[in-house]
Motif scaffolding. Structure first.
Motif, short mmCIF file in Angstrom:
data_model
loop_
_atom_site.label_atom_id
_atom_site.label_comp_id
_atom_site.label_asym_id
_atom_site.label_seq_id
_atom_site.Cartn_x
_atom_site.Cartn_y
_atom_site.Cartn_z
N VAL A 58 53.16 56.92 63.72
CA VAL A 58 54.10 56.30 62.78
C VAL A 58 54.16 57.10 61.49
O VAL A 58 55.24 57.41 60.99
CB VAL A 58 53.71 54.83 62.51
N ARG A 59 53.00 57.46 60.95
CA ARG A 59 52.98 58.23 59.70
C ARG A 59 53.51 59.65 59.91
O ARG A 59 54.24 60.17 59.07
CB ARG A 59 51.58 58.26 59.12
N PHE A 60 53.14 60.27 61.01
CA PHE A 60 53.57 61.64 61.27
C PHE A 60 55.09 61.72 61.42
O PHE A 60 55.76 62.47 60.71
CB PHE A 60 52.89 62.17 62.53
N PHE A 61 55.64 60.93 62.34
CA PHE A 61 57.08 60.99 62.57
C PHE A 61 57.87 60.34 61.43
O PHE A 61 58.99 60.73 61.13
CB PHE A 61 57.44 60.37 63.92
N GLY A 62 57.27 59.36 60.77
CA GLY A 62 57.91 58.76 59.59
C GLY A 62 58.06 59.76 58.46
O GLY A 62 59.09 59.82 57.79
N THR A 63 57.03 60.58 58.26
CA THR A 63 57.09 61.61 57.22
C THR A 63 58.15 62.65 57.55
O THR A 63 58.92 63.07 56.68
CB THR A 63 55.72 62.29 57.07
N ILE A 64 58.21 63.05 58.81
CA ILE A 64 59.24 64.02 59.22
C ILE A 64 60.63 63.43 59.01
O ILE A 64 61.52 64.09 58.47
CB ILE A 64 59.02 64.45 60.69
N ALA A 65 60.83 62.18 59.41
CA ALA A 65 62.14 61.54 59.25
C ALA A 65 62.52 61.40 57.78
O ALA A 65 63.65 61.72 57.39
CB ALA A 65 62.15 60.17 59.92
N LEU A 66 61.58 60.95 56.95
CA LEU A 66 61.87 60.81 55.51
C LEU A 66 62.19 62.16 54.88
O LEU A 66 63.09 62.26 54.03
CB LEU A 66 60.68 60.17 54.79
N THR A 67 61.47 63.20 55.27
CA THR A 67 61.71 64.53 54.71
C THR A 67 63.09 65.05 55.11
O THR A 67 63.82 65.61 54.28
CB THR A 67 60.61 65.51 55.16
N LEU A 68 63.47 64.87 56.37
CA LEU A 68 64.80 65.30 56.82
C LEU A 68 65.91 64.55 56.09
O LEU A 68 66.90 65.14 55.66
CB LEU A 68 64.93 65.13 58.33
N MET A 74 70.07 65.25 49.44
CA MET A 74 69.96 65.75 48.08
C MET A 74 71.22 66.47 47.60
O MET A 74 71.71 66.21 46.49
CB MET A 74 68.76 66.69 47.94
N VAL A 75 71.79 67.34 48.38
CA VAL A 75 72.99 68.09 47.96
C VAL A 75 74.22 67.18 47.88
O VAL A 75 74.94 67.22 46.88
CB VAL A 75 73.22 69.32 48.85
N LEU A 90 67.70 61.21 42.05
CA LEU A 90 68.04 59.98 42.77
C LEU A 90 67.54 59.98 44.21
O LEU A 90 67.41 58.91 44.81
CB LEU A 90 69.55 59.75 42.72
N CYS A 91 67.29 61.14 44.78
CA CYS A 91 66.72 61.19 46.13
C CYS A 91 65.19 61.23 46.10
O CYS A 91 64.54 60.74 47.02
CB CYS A 91 67.26 62.39 46.89
N SER A 92 64.62 61.81 45.05
CA SER A 92 63.16 61.94 44.99
C SER A 92 62.47 60.62 44.73
O SER A 92 61.38 60.37 45.25
CB SER A 92 62.77 62.94 43.90
N ILE A 93 63.07 59.76 43.93
CA ILE A 93 62.44 58.48 43.61
C ILE A 93 62.22 57.65 44.88
O ILE A 93 61.09 57.24 45.16
CB ILE A 93 63.22 57.73 42.52
N PRO A 94 63.27 57.38 45.70
CA PRO A 94 62.99 56.62 46.92
C PRO A 94 62.13 57.38 47.93
O PRO A 94 61.33 56.78 48.65
CB PRO A 94 64.37 56.32 47.51
N PHE A 95 62.25 58.71 47.97
CA PHE A 95 61.43 59.50 48.89
C PHE A 95 59.95 59.35 48.55
O PHE A 95 59.12 59.09 49.44
CB PHE A 95 61.84 60.97 48.86
#
Length: 139
Positions: A58-68, A74-75, A90-95
């Motif tokens: 969950v943490r591994f794939f969740g981190t990958i999904a959040l990063t993608l 962002m752009v 605005l993208c970094s705060i929720p990330f």
């Protein structure tokens, strides 16, 4: 002789030169490692199966999904307010908040408030530092 003292820069692609050089070097070095350590790489299947079995999926794939999601938004968000760094902010705060929640073991009120404070303060500080101190615009 005047042409020798003039420099023309293609700003559409000039920023890509260094990352392309680094990527090519990393691919070449990876290939060299694969060739040199081919016996160990071929025998590592059981090791990786063990790691996949024991890891927190969950943490591994969740981190990958959040990063993608973070990098893909962002752009477009930054294009709404160009040259202000709002896409980053605005993208970094929720990330940062969601990643912090993902890795919390105990989600009590104090921990969630701490993660929320970090998610608000750190990206805002980085955004301010880049904008006001270094005079750099973020996406």
């Amino acid at each position: 002789m005047g042409e020798l003292t003039r420099i023309s820069i293609d700003f559409e692609s000039s920023h890509l030169i260094f990352p392309i050089i680094i990527a090519c070097l990393l691919v070449a070095l990876g290939f060299v490692i694969l060739v040199r350590e081919r016996k160990r790489v071929a025998a590592s299947g059981r090791h990786w199966a063990e790691i996949m079995e024991k890891m927190d999926k969950v943490r591994f794939f969740g981190t990958i999904a959040l990063t993608l999601i973070y990098f893909s938004l962002m752009v477009p968000v930054g294009d709404i307010w160009p040259n202000t760094g709002m896409g980053f902010l605005l993208c970094s705060i929720p990330f940062v908040f969601l990643t912090g929640l993902l890795f919390l073991h105990d989600r009590d009120a104090r921990s969630v408030i701490t993660v929320a404070a970090v998610a608000l303060v750190v990206p805002t500080l980085v955004w301010w530092l880049f904008t006001e101190v270094f005079f750099l615009t973020l996406p």
